[in-house]
Design a protein around this motif. Structure first.
Motif, PDB file in Angstrom:
ATOM      1  N   HIS A  19      66.644 -13.029  73.115  1.00 33.26           N
ATOM      2  CA  HIS A  19      66.177 -12.695  71.772  1.00 33.26           C
ATOM      3  C   HIS A  19      67.271 -12.778  70.713  1.00 33.26           C
ATOM      4  CE1 HIS A  19      67.000  -8.751  73.776  1.00 33.26           C
ATOM      5  NE2 HIS A  19      67.791  -8.630  72.727  1.00 33.26           N
TER       6      HIS A  19
ATOM      7  N   ASP B  41      57.974  -6.975  73.552  1.00 34.78           N
ATOM      8  CA  ASP B  41      58.845  -6.189  72.674  1.00 34.78           C
ATOM      9  C   ASP B  41      58.270  -4.779  72.620  1.00 34.78           C
ATOM     10  OD1 ASP B  41      60.522  -5.143  70.771  1.00 34.78           O
ATOM     11  OD2 ASP B  41      59.816  -6.408  69.132  1.00 34.78           O
TER      12      ASP B  41
ATOM     13  N   LEU C  94      63.480  -8.409  73.310  1.00 42.94           N
ATOM     14  CA  LEU C  94      62.507  -8.638  74.375  1.00 42.94           C
ATOM     15  C   LEU C  94      62.926  -7.985  75.687  1.00 42.94           C
ATOM     16  CD1 LEU C  94      61.776 -12.404  73.650  1.00 42.94           C
ATOM     17  CD2 LEU C  94      60.357 -10.430  73.057  1.00 42.94           C
TER      18      LEU C  94
END
Length: 181
Positions: free
Chosen positions: A50, A94, A101
């Protein structure tokens, strides 16, 4: 070496040109290698980092060790034990709503939620009431990151977990027919 043949037969002109290079090209070279403790159990899972939006590799070995590997260098970023082999796929959610994530998946006996550093998130892992027979399904009905995790199990029930690990159970006749063959 070059070979050229030209023919004129009944008004049709044919031309063949062949070039042979005797130099043998080298076979493709390995870009990187990583050493796991043992062979891996199933296909690697590609997961998103992420921070960089690049893909990384999540793989589990025969000793139920889970590894996160950097695909650019092959470097193992972390390794951690799991209770048993992963069943189905690894999904990313999430859950904390912070644009970071986490990995969510089931083994035969537990529902895991792991952050990018390989650490368990809050109340996870959750012990399943019965062995998982298929991978989990992740649903976010309202697209607000209020996830539901559906886990089909050996006792012919589908257990549904909310983000806070609250469990409810769905009994499904269609599912039990699938399990019986």
């Amino acid at each position: 070496q070059v070979l050229k043949i030209s023919l004129w037969i009944l008004g049709i002109y044919n031309n063949i040109f062949v070039k042979h290079n005797p130099v043998l090209e080298l076979a493709p070279q390995t870009v990187w290698e990583s050493r796991l403790d043992t062979a891996f159990v199933h296909k690697p899972f590609l997961v998103e980092n992420h921070y960089t939006k690049e893909k990384e590799i999540l793989v589990q070995d025969l000793n139920n060790q889970l590894y996160l590997i950097n695909p650019a260098s092959g470097r193992i970023l972390w390794k951690r034990p799991l209770s048993s082999p992963i069943v189905g796929e690894v999904s990313q959610v999430d859950l904390l709503r912070n644009n970071k994530l986490q990995y969510v998946f089931v083994t035969q006996d537990k529902l895991y939620l792991i952050d990018r550093d390989g650490k368990d998130v809050s109340k996870y892992p959750v012990l399943l009431r019965s062995k998982a027979v298929r991978g989990l399904s992740v649903f976010d009905y309202s697209d607000n990151r209020n996830y539901r995790f559906f886990v089909p199990t050996e006792d012919r029930k589908i257990y549904v977990y909310s983000c806070s690990c609250i469990r409810s159970c769905w009994c499904c006749i269609c599912f039990s027919k699938i399990c019986n063959g």
